[in-house]
Design a protein around this motif. Sequence first.
Motif, short mmCIF file in Angstrom:
data_model
loop_
_atom_site.label_atom_id
_atom_site.label_comp_id
_atom_site.label_asym_id
_atom_site.label_seq_id
_atom_site.Cartn_x
_atom_site.Cartn_y
_atom_site.Cartn_z
N ALA A 181 0.95 -1.21 -0.04
CA ALA A 181 0.06 0.17 0.05
C ALA A 181 0.93 1.08 0.15
CB ALA A 181 -0.93 -0.05 1.20
N ILE A 182 1.82 1.17 0.66
CA ILE A 182 2.72 2.37 0.88
C ILE A 182 3.60 2.75 -0.68
CG2 ILE A 182 5.08 3.39 1.93
CD1 ILE A 182 4.30 1.89 4.36
N ALA A 183 4.01 1.43 -1.20
CA ALA A 183 4.76 1.37 -2.51
C ALA A 183 3.48 2.18 -3.43
CB ALA A 183 5.03 0.24 -2.90
N GLU A 184 2.44 1.63 -3.42
CA GLU A 184 1.45 2.35 -4.57
C GLU A 184 1.18 3.69 -4.25
OE1 GLU A 184 -1.98 -0.55 -4.28
OE2 GLU A 184 -0.72 -2.04 -5.82
N GLU A 185 1.14 3.96 -3.12
CA GLU A 185 0.90 5.44 -2.67
C GLU A 185 1.68 6.21 -3.06
OE1 GLU A 185 -0.96 8.98 -1.17
OE2 GLU A 185 -1.93 7.01 -1.57
N PHE A 186 3.03 5.89 -2.82
CA PHE A 186 4.39 6.68 -3.39
C PHE A 186 4.48 6.75 -4.89
CE2 PHE A 186 7.31 6.32 0.64
CZ PHE A 186 6.48 6.80 1.32
N TRP A 198 -0.80 6.48 3.71
CA TRP A 198 -0.90 7.99 3.77
C TRP A 198 -0.24 8.76 4.85
CZ3 TRP A 198 -6.72 6.82 3.53
CH2 TRP A 198 -7.27 6.84 2.04
N ALA A 199 0.06 7.92 6.17
CA ALA A 199 0.76 8.56 7.25
C ALA A 199 2.32 8.31 6.46
CB ALA A 199 0.67 7.72 8.39
N ALA A 200 2.61 7.40 6.12
CA ALA A 200 4.03 7.27 5.50
C ALA A 200 4.23 8.57 4.53
CB ALA A 200 4.19 5.97 4.78
N CYS A 249 8.76 7.12 12.86
CA CYS A 249 8.29 5.78 13.03
C CYS A 249 6.61 5.83 13.05
CB CYS A 249 8.53 5.15 14.55
SG CYS A 249 8.37 3.42 14.74
N LEU A 250 6.13 4.70 12.26
CA LEU A 250 4.83 4.55 12.38
C LEU A 250 4.46 2.96 13.09
CD1 LEU A 250 4.02 4.85 8.52
CD2 LEU A 250 3.41 6.31 10.25
N ALA A 251 3.39 3.17 13.87
CA ALA A 251 3.02 2.10 14.77
C ALA A 251 1.64 1.73 14.54
CB ALA A 251 3.06 2.62 16.24
N PRO A 252 1.49 0.85 13.44
CA PRO A 252 0.05 0.08 13.05
C PRO A 252 -0.73 -0.51 14.23
CG PRO A 252 1.60 -0.14 11.32
CD PRO A 252 2.43 0.21 12.46
N GLY A 253 -1.89 -0.41 14.33
CA GLY A 253 -2.51 -1.38 15.22
C GLY A 253 -3.19 -2.74 14.21
#
Length: 251
Positions: free
Chosen positions: A20-25, A219-221, A180-184
């Motif tokens: 998801a991060i790769a696609e967003e970027f 989105w946060a990334a 740092c991102l901290a997902p739940g």
Amino acid sequence: MSISGQVAVITGAASGIGNAIAEEFASCGAKVVIADLARDKADEAAERIRSAGGTAVGLPVDVADREAVEKLFARAEAELGPVDILVNNAGISIDRGVRRITDDEWNRTVAINQTGVFLCSQAAVTSMTKRRRGRVINVASRAWLGWFGQLAYASSKGGTVSATRSLAIEMAKYGITVNCLAPGLIDTPLLRREPPEVMERLLQAQPMGTLGDARDVAWAARFFASPEAQSITGQVLYVCGGKSLFAQPAG
């Protein structure tokens, strides 16, 4: 929050949050390296981005292997250019209580989740410091605060948070931010493998009672990677539906 034209390496990006991060970027114009242990899936993920008009390559890597990491960054620079953004997303979770976890399970968890962050960050910032700019984004987990049966996982993710803070201090004078991102609980294919009764208990422990979407983390990334976040470093951003504040185990 433009990152157009920048080169981003995302580890563990063949599926789930990393993908998801790769696609967003890529949708924002970044040139993306899909780095993953699963070579075929990395190639497929990169092809999907290229089919959508983006720029991406799939490259294999075991983030716990120094030689493999060094080859990854050398190839990334040769094919796309110097790395501007690193997202340390690759990780594993082995849920075992302290009396059941084996040495091999502990060592593998720490090697990927913690040593992998060290090796990839070292390779990335070696180049970034010469250009005096860059972004490092580590993906930890809300679990670093502690959770049942996650001694190895929580410990390794706690190490990721500490590494973020220490590296941020060291890199600040070079104009490099480290966050740092901290997902739940994020709705990914891996989580969906849990039995229905386990999913029910997990959701009951969520203050919001819902799963997050991998795009929420992406989105946060993107924010951390953006020029607008240039004065933000050494921070942990929770994407966890409130579970970092309170979680009541069901039953």
